[in-house]
Design a protein around this motif. Structure first.
Motif, PDB file in Angstrom:
ATOM      1  N   ILE A   1       0.846  -1.183   0.000  1.00 38.87           N
ATOM      2  CA  ILE A   1       0.000   0.000   0.000  1.00 38.87           C
ATOM      3  C   ILE A   1       0.888   1.241   0.000  1.00 38.87           C
ATOM      4  O   ILE A   1       2.028   1.201   0.476  1.00 38.87           O
ATOM      5  CB  ILE A   1      -0.940  -0.002   1.235  1.00 38.87           C
ATOM      6  CG1 ILE A   1      -1.971   1.117   1.142  1.00 38.87           C
ATOM      7  CG2 ILE A   1      -0.144   0.098   2.529  1.00 38.87           C
ATOM      8  CD1 ILE A   1      -3.035   1.030   2.236  1.00 38.87           C
ATOM      9  N   ASN A   2       0.386   2.314  -0.587  1.00 38.53           N
ATOM     10  CA  ASN A   2       1.119   3.573  -0.636  1.00 38.53           C
ATOM     11  C   ASN A   2       1.717   3.889   0.732  1.00 38.53           C
ATOM     12  O   ASN A   2       1.028   3.852   1.754  1.00 38.53           O
ATOM     13  CB  ASN A   2       0.175   4.690  -1.075  1.00 38.53           C
ATOM     14  CG  ASN A   2       0.829   6.059  -1.055  1.00 38.53           C
ATOM     15  OD1 ASN A   2       0.875   6.714  -0.023  1.00 38.53           O
ATOM     16  ND2 ASN A   2       1.349   6.480  -2.195  1.00 38.53           N
ATOM     17  N   GLY A   3       3.026   4.194   0.775  1.00 44.90           N
ATOM     18  CA  GLY A   3       3.735   4.367   2.041  1.00 44.90           C
ATOM     19  C   GLY A   3       3.160   5.455   2.923  1.00 44.90           C
ATOM     20  O   GLY A   3       3.038   5.283   4.140  1.00 44.90           O
ATOM     21  N   ARG A   4       2.814   6.594   2.336  1.00 40.61           N
ATOM     22  CA  ARG A   4       2.270   7.705   3.137  1.00 40.61           C
ATOM     23  C   ARG A   4       0.905   7.350   3.712  1.00 40.61           C
ATOM     24  O   ARG A   4       0.621   7.608   4.882  1.00 40.61           O
ATOM     25  CB  ARG A   4       2.175   8.963   2.278  1.00 40.61           C
ATOM     26  CG  ARG A   4       3.504   9.431   1.713  1.00 40.61           C
ATOM     27  CD  ARG A   4       3.309  10.543   0.714  1.00 40.61           C
ATOM     28  NE  ARG A   4       2.936  11.791   1.350  1.00 40.61           N
ATOM     29  CZ  ARG A   4       2.512  12.863   0.678  1.00 40.61           C
ATOM     30  NH1 ARG A   4       2.373  12.821  -0.636  1.00 40.61           N
ATOM     31  NH2 ARG A   4       2.217  13.969   1.327  1.00 40.61           N
ATOM     32  N   LEU A   5       0.059   6.741   2.878  1.00 39.53           N
ATOM     33  CA  LEU A   5      -1.267   6.344   3.337  1.00 39.53           C
ATOM     34  C   LEU A   5      -1.162   5.270   4.418  1.00 39.53           C
ATOM     35  O   LEU A   5      -1.872   5.324   5.430  1.00 39.53           O
ATOM     36  CB  LEU A   5      -2.087   5.828   2.158  1.00 39.53           C
ATOM     37  CG  LEU A   5      -3.483   5.277   2.482  1.00 39.53           C
ATOM     38  CD1 LEU A   5      -4.350   6.358   3.112  1.00 39.53           C
ATOM     39  CD2 LEU A   5      -4.133   4.713   1.227  1.00 39.53           C
ATOM     40  N   ALA A   6      -0.265   4.307   4.204  1.00 35.21           N
ATOM     41  CA  ALA A   6      -0.098   3.228   5.176  1.00 35.21           C
ATOM     42  C   ALA A   6       0.325   3.775   6.525  1.00 35.21           C
ATOM     43  O   ALA A   6      -0.176   3.334   7.576  1.00 35.21           O
ATOM     44  CB  ALA A   6       0.937   2.223   4.662  1.00 35.21           C
ATOM     45  N   TRP A   7       1.267   4.726   6.511  1.00 29.87           N
ATOM     46  CA  TRP A   7       1.750   5.275   7.771  1.00 29.87           C
ATOM     47  C   TRP A   7       0.619   5.983   8.519  1.00 29.87           C
ATOM     48  O   TRP A   7       0.473   5.816   9.743  1.00 29.87           O
ATOM     49  CB  TRP A   7       2.912   6.231   7.521  1.00 29.87           C
ATOM     50  CG  TRP A   7       3.692   6.502   8.760  1.00 29.87           C
ATOM     51  CD1 TRP A   7       3.402   7.415   9.729  1.00 29.87           C
ATOM     52  CD2 TRP A   7       4.860   5.811   9.208  1.00 29.87           C
ATOM     53  NE1 TRP A   7       4.322   7.356  10.744  1.00 29.87           N
ATOM     54  CE2 TRP A   7       5.221   6.383  10.444  1.00 29.87           C
ATOM     55  CE3 TRP A   7       5.638   4.789   8.673  1.00 29.87           C
ATOM     56  CZ2 TRP A   7       6.334   5.948  11.163  1.00 29.87           C
ATOM     57  CZ3 TRP A   7       6.744   4.371   9.385  1.00 29.87           C
ATOM     58  CH2 TRP A   7       7.083   4.936  10.616  1.00 29.87           C
ATOM     59  N   ALA A   8      -0.173   6.767   7.805  1.00 32.02           N
ATOM     60  CA  ALA A   8      -1.283   7.472   8.450  1.00 32.02           C
ATOM     61  C   ALA A   8      -2.312   6.489   9.006  1.00 32.02           C
ATOM     62  O   ALA A   8      -2.813   6.660  10.116  1.00 32.02           O
ATOM     63  CB  ALA A   8      -1.939   8.422   7.451  1.00 32.02           C
TER      64      ALA A   8
END
Length: 265
Positions: A11-18
């Motif tokens: 999954i997209n790294g930024r989205l996953a982190w959030a």
């Protein structure tokens, strides 16, 4: 967006982190709001109704628990909202399994830490007007440790972010500061050596700052849930810092040999 890269759904790294960090912010916040709505409004000396926050301000143990909850929320507001927004667009996608496990842990830990602190707030205040010198001392030292750790954590994140941005500004793919994922293809991003701040002393500056933060939180809270979180943080980050340090030594011939993995000396 999700994709399958290097053999596993990602999954997209930024989205996953959030997504994975957000429960540690939202769960305590919702629990706090529900508590404030459920607590009967008291009355001040003139007979007027008092809001929830005045109950907290009137009791030393309530003030302590309230401040600790605030520190927890500040950390995860940064981690779940500000940090992902500042991440570069080229952040490596994260495995869905990793994001899911982190999401579950943050749900559990957010509930555990907030539940313990809110239980203190819910209890009536049958304590003296001030805390004992020992409790005040450990709370002050722990809060100071948390503050220093938080600031060093933000600084380390900024150094890593700048390292990636510098790689982009020179027309190349961003130089990551951590070892690549397993089975990464040959066209992987370039890598660089982080410098400045705690990175002058340890390879895992962000990990050391995190350990300092939650060790201070445990000392200030003086509770089993906070201690368990601090121990978990150390057990989770120390091996990663050691692995990253060994990778740096293999990857870079000019890597500072005096730099340690996570303990400065």
């Amino acid at each position: 967006s999700t994709q399958s890269t290097w053999g596993a759904p990602r999954i997209n790294g930024r989205l996953a982190w959030a997504l994975m960090e957000s429960p540690s912010f939202l769960v305590p916040l919702v629990m706090l709001l529900l508590l404030c709505l459920s607590v009967p409004r008291g009355r001040d000396g003139e007979g007027d109704e008092c809001p929830c926050w005045q109950h907290v301000a009137a009791c030393p143990s309530h003030r302590k628990a309230g401040l600790l909850l605030l520190l927890f929320l500040v950390h995860y507001f940064n981690r779940s909202i500000l940090y992902p927004l500042r991440m570069p667009r080229a952040t490596t996608p994260m495995p869905v399994s990793t994001c899911s496990m982190a999401f579950a842990f943050c749900c559990f830990n957010g509930f555990l830490q907030a539940g313990h602190l809110l239980l203190t707030l819910k209890k009536g205040c049958a304590e003296p007007a001030s805390l004992s010198p020992l409790v005040e001392g450990t709370f002050a030292i722990g809060t100071a440790m948390w503050t220093v750790g938080f600031l060093l954590n933000v600084q380390a994140d900024g150094i890593l972010r700048k390292l990636r941005a510098d790689g982009q500004s020179h027309g190349g793919r961003p130089p990551l500061s951590t070892p690549p994922p397993p089975h990464q293809p040959s066209d992987c991003p370039r890598y660089g050596i982080p410098r400045g701040g705690l990175f002058e002393y340890v390879s895992g500056a962000n990990y050391l700052a995190e350990i300092l933060e939650w060790s201070g939180f445990a000392l200030a809270s003086w509770s089993l849930p906070a201690l368990a979180f601090a121990v978990f943080t150390f057990c989770n980050t120390a091996p990663r810092a050691h692995a990253h340090h060994q990778w740096y030594l293999r990857k870079f011939e000019d890597y500072p040999r005096a730099r340690k993995a996570i303990i400065p000396h």
